[in-house]
Design a protein around this motif. Structure first.
Motif, PDB file in Angstrom:
ATOM      1  N   TYR A  44      24.314  15.940   6.033  1.00  0.00           N
ATOM      2  CA  TYR A  44      24.918  15.770   7.352  1.00  0.00           C
ATOM      3  C   TYR A  44      24.830  17.066   8.150  1.00  0.00           C
ATOM      4  N   PRO A  45      24.580  16.976   9.443  1.00  0.00           N
ATOM      5  CA  PRO A  45      24.605  18.189  10.266  1.00  0.00           C
ATOM      6  C   PRO A  45      26.039  18.671  10.442  1.00  0.00           C
ATOM      7  N   ASN A  46      26.197  19.967  10.675  1.00  0.00           N
ATOM      8  CA  ASN A  46      27.524  20.560  10.852  1.00  0.00           C
ATOM      9  C   ASN A  46      27.956  20.332  12.298  1.00  0.00           C
ATOM     10  N   LEU A  47      28.532  19.162  12.571  1.00  0.00           N
ATOM     11  CA  LEU A  47      28.915  18.787  13.933  1.00  0.00           C
ATOM     12  C   LEU A  47      30.383  19.085  14.194  1.00  0.00           C
ATOM     13  N   GLN A  48      30.654  19.543  15.394  1.00  0.00           N
ATOM     14  CA  GLN A  48      32.005  19.851  15.840  1.00  0.00           C
ATOM     15  C   GLN A  48      32.205  19.260  17.231  1.00  0.00           C
TER      16      GLN A  48
END
Length: 79
Positions: A30-34
């Motif tokens: 998973y991408p590190n999304l914020q």
């Protein structure tokens, strides 16, 4: 909402867990999304974007306006 960066277009990748015995099982990266609020100075409004941490660094470096224009040109911008 899907796990896709609104600026860079990064999304979930699929790969393998590889054990010591070389057994392979599927997994996801998973991408590190914020979720982050940015102030758009040209419009005078706050914009909430779902961005990766790499995109945050790009926004800090180039500015929000230039980054949004580049993302729209690239086709990854989804508001």
């Amino acid at each position: 909402m899907s796990k896709v960066c609104q600026i860079t277009g990064k999304r979930t990748r699929v790969g393998n867990n590889v054990s010591h015995a070389n057994n392979k099982t599927k997994r996801k990266f998973y991408p590190n999304l914020q979720k982050k609020k940015f102030f758009l100075e040209s419009e005078g409004v706050w914009v909430e974007l779902k961005v990766s941490t790499k995109a945050m660094r790009t926004i800090n470096k180039k500015g929000l306006d230039a980054t949004l224009v580049q993302a729209a040109r690239k086709g990854t911008l989804s508001l």
